[in-house]
Scaffold this active site. Structure first.
Site, short mmCIF file in Angstrom:
data_model
loop_
_atom_site.label_atom_id
_atom_site.label_comp_id
_atom_site.label_asym_id
_atom_site.label_seq_id
_atom_site.Cartn_x
_atom_site.Cartn_y
_atom_site.Cartn_z
N ILE A 94 29.54 59.62 71.62
CA ILE A 94 29.83 59.68 73.05
C ILE A 94 29.50 61.05 73.62
CG2 ILE A 94 31.71 59.56 74.73
CD1 ILE A 94 33.03 57.49 72.77
N ASP A 158 32.55 75.04 65.98
CA ASP A 158 33.56 74.15 65.43
C ASP A 158 34.72 74.13 66.40
OD1 ASP A 158 35.58 72.86 64.04
OD2 ASP A 158 35.18 73.88 62.14
N SER A 253 40.97 57.14 74.66
CA SER A 253 40.63 55.76 74.35
C SER A 253 41.80 54.87 74.74
CB SER A 253 40.32 55.59 72.86
OG SER A 253 41.50 55.40 72.11
N TYR A 265 46.62 58.66 65.36
CA TYR A 265 45.53 58.45 66.32
C TYR A 265 46.09 58.13 67.70
CZ TYR A 265 41.41 56.40 68.56
OH TYR A 265 40.38 56.10 69.43
N LYS A 269 45.79 60.35 71.23
CA LYS A 269 45.14 59.87 72.46
C LYS A 269 46.12 59.85 73.63
CE LYS A 269 41.11 59.45 70.69
NZ LYS A 269 40.07 60.45 71.03
N THR A 300 27.99 53.85 68.59
CA THR A 300 27.73 55.18 68.06
C THR A 300 26.87 55.07 66.80
OG1 THR A 300 29.71 55.18 66.67
CG2 THR A 300 29.96 55.99 68.93
#
Length: 424
Positions: A94, A158, A253, A265, A269, A300
């Site tokens: 993305i 990074d 997301s 996760y 988000k 992706t």
């Protein structure tokens, strides 16, 4: 139409490959019952058909409901000449798609990422033999090759290293005279040892590695990048640079709204969503806007490679990757927002769904398609409900049903409300 308790949250468990759930079964049976109740009305139109549902064609009212008013016009990049952007995680996925679309619109784009030709490619996921140059130099050169004044500046960085983030933003200040119109925080990582089915494991089995990976780069890294970018963007908004409303974009997301993958996760988000919301409170008086951007199912490099190896169907729960968004769809959304100060001000601090913005503003993906939002019936029914109905009935649904699903959005309260379903 559907009780919230039946619909809330099931889509994402299906997406990550959880077996048929009690909730999905209930939804499937409800939809099947509704379709069968429609069968007599369908028969009255003389449609006849297999499975008692009619195969000849839809009632006229259904056709009118599902038809688009008109196809969107071809995409023309907005004129963002003279704007300066930083995109993290821009070597692939993305982030790369956004960097390319901002470059196509005329921006000078600082392509930030860990992978460079000198140090080699860094990735927690196999990318396939065709993706041999997912580096900052590779993306920058693709931008330079596009027509128009856009320029790519490779910037090895990074996003989990505070000093490297600060050094990049200082470099932007020096080279661009303090101007920064857009920062896109797309960098994200997962532990290499937890990058298979264990990515969906119980949180007490994943422990600190998953938490640190999702939050160290995806959330903490984004926060610190925004900390460093804010002074530049405030100066830019005040007229020290491009004189326009700058924009901070956090790539989030649907996991911020509904259970997805694992605990760490989803918390990360949801944190990105709240970060965009709370930063907007403090930045609004300075003329700087923020959004949390929700792509959908995206083609992706890593997902394409999984599909090539035959692993995608099991990992995704049977989703058709060919119907997913390209990474550049998100880029078009960012370019469109950046070109419209009034829209940015209106959306600041909020979640912006790529597919929903595209439908509202009338633009398509780079391949000319118009992918639906993940919370749309047009996505949910074909991917989750119809397959279950066909599995239980042993017969395919007629095309007039499968080809005419209305693009109706579930309310966020429905999509995210209630506990996730449990496996049978």
């Amino acid at each position: 139409m559907f009780p919230p308790s039946l619909l809330s949250g099931y889509a994402f468990l299906s997406f990550v490959g959880v077996p048929t759930t009690n909730l999905l079964t209930m939804v499937s049976k409800l939809v099947a019952a509704l379709l069968h109740l429609l069968a007599p009305a369908v028969a009255s139109f003389g449609l006849g058909g297999r499975t008692g549902l009619g195969a000849g064609g839809p009632p006229a009212a259904l056709t009118r409901l599902c038809m688009s008013s008109s196809p969107p016009p071809p995409w023309t990049p907005p004129d963002l000449s003279g704007r300066v952007a930083v995109v993290t995680g821009a070597t692939r996925g993305i982030g790369k798609g956004i960097a390319l679309e901002l470059g196509a619109a005329g921006c000078t784009v600082y392509v930030a990422g860990r992978s460079s030709r000198k140090s080699g490619m860094s990735s927690e996921r196999p990318l396939g033999e065709e993706f041999t140059d997912c580096t900052v130099e590779g993306t920058a050169e693709e931008i330079d090759a596009l027509p128009g004044p856009g320029r790519g500046v490779p910037a090895k960085m990074d996003a989990g290293d505070d000093r490297q983030v600060s050094a990049l933003l200082e470099k932007v200040r020096e080279e661009q005279g303090g101007q920064l119109d857009c920062i896109v925080c797309s960098a994200f990582t997962t532990p290499p040892e937890l990058n298979d089915a264990s990515f969906r494991d119980d949180f007490w089995k994943q422990g600190a590695p998953m938490w640190d990976a999702c939050h160290g780069v995806g959330l903490r890294g984004a926060y610190l990048a925004c900390c460093g970018a804010a002074p530049l963007m405030i100066e830019t908004a005040a007229g020290g640079g491009g004189g326009s409303r700058p924009l901070m974009v956090l790539i989030s997301s649907f996991g911020g709204k509904s259970y997805t993958f694992n605990v760490a996760y989803g918390v990360g988000k949801a944190g990105a969503d709240r970060l965009a919301s709370d930063m907007a409170v403090q930045l609004s008086e300075h003329g700087v806007d923020t959004v949390s951007l929700y792509p959908g199912l995206v083609q992706t490099e890593g997902n394409v490679e999984m599909d090539r190896r035959g692993e995608w169907e099991a990992a995704s729960g049977g989703l058709d990757l060919s119907t997913g968004e390209t990474p550049r769809f998100s880029g078009r959304a960012v370019a469109r927002l950046l070109s419209d100060p009034d829209r940015m001000r209106e959306q600041s601090g909020k979640v912006v769904v790529v597919a929903e913005l595209a439908k509202e503003d009338g633009f398509t993906d780079s391949d000319g398609r118009s992918p639906p939002s993940i919370r749309s019936l047009k996505f949910i029914l074909p991917n989750f409900v119809f397959p279950q109905i066909e599995k239980e009935s042993g017969a395919p649904l007629p095309a007039w049903i499968t080809d005419n699903v209305p693009d109706i959005l579930l309310l966020w309260s429905v999509f995210s409300g209630g506990p996730p379903p449990t496996s049978d």
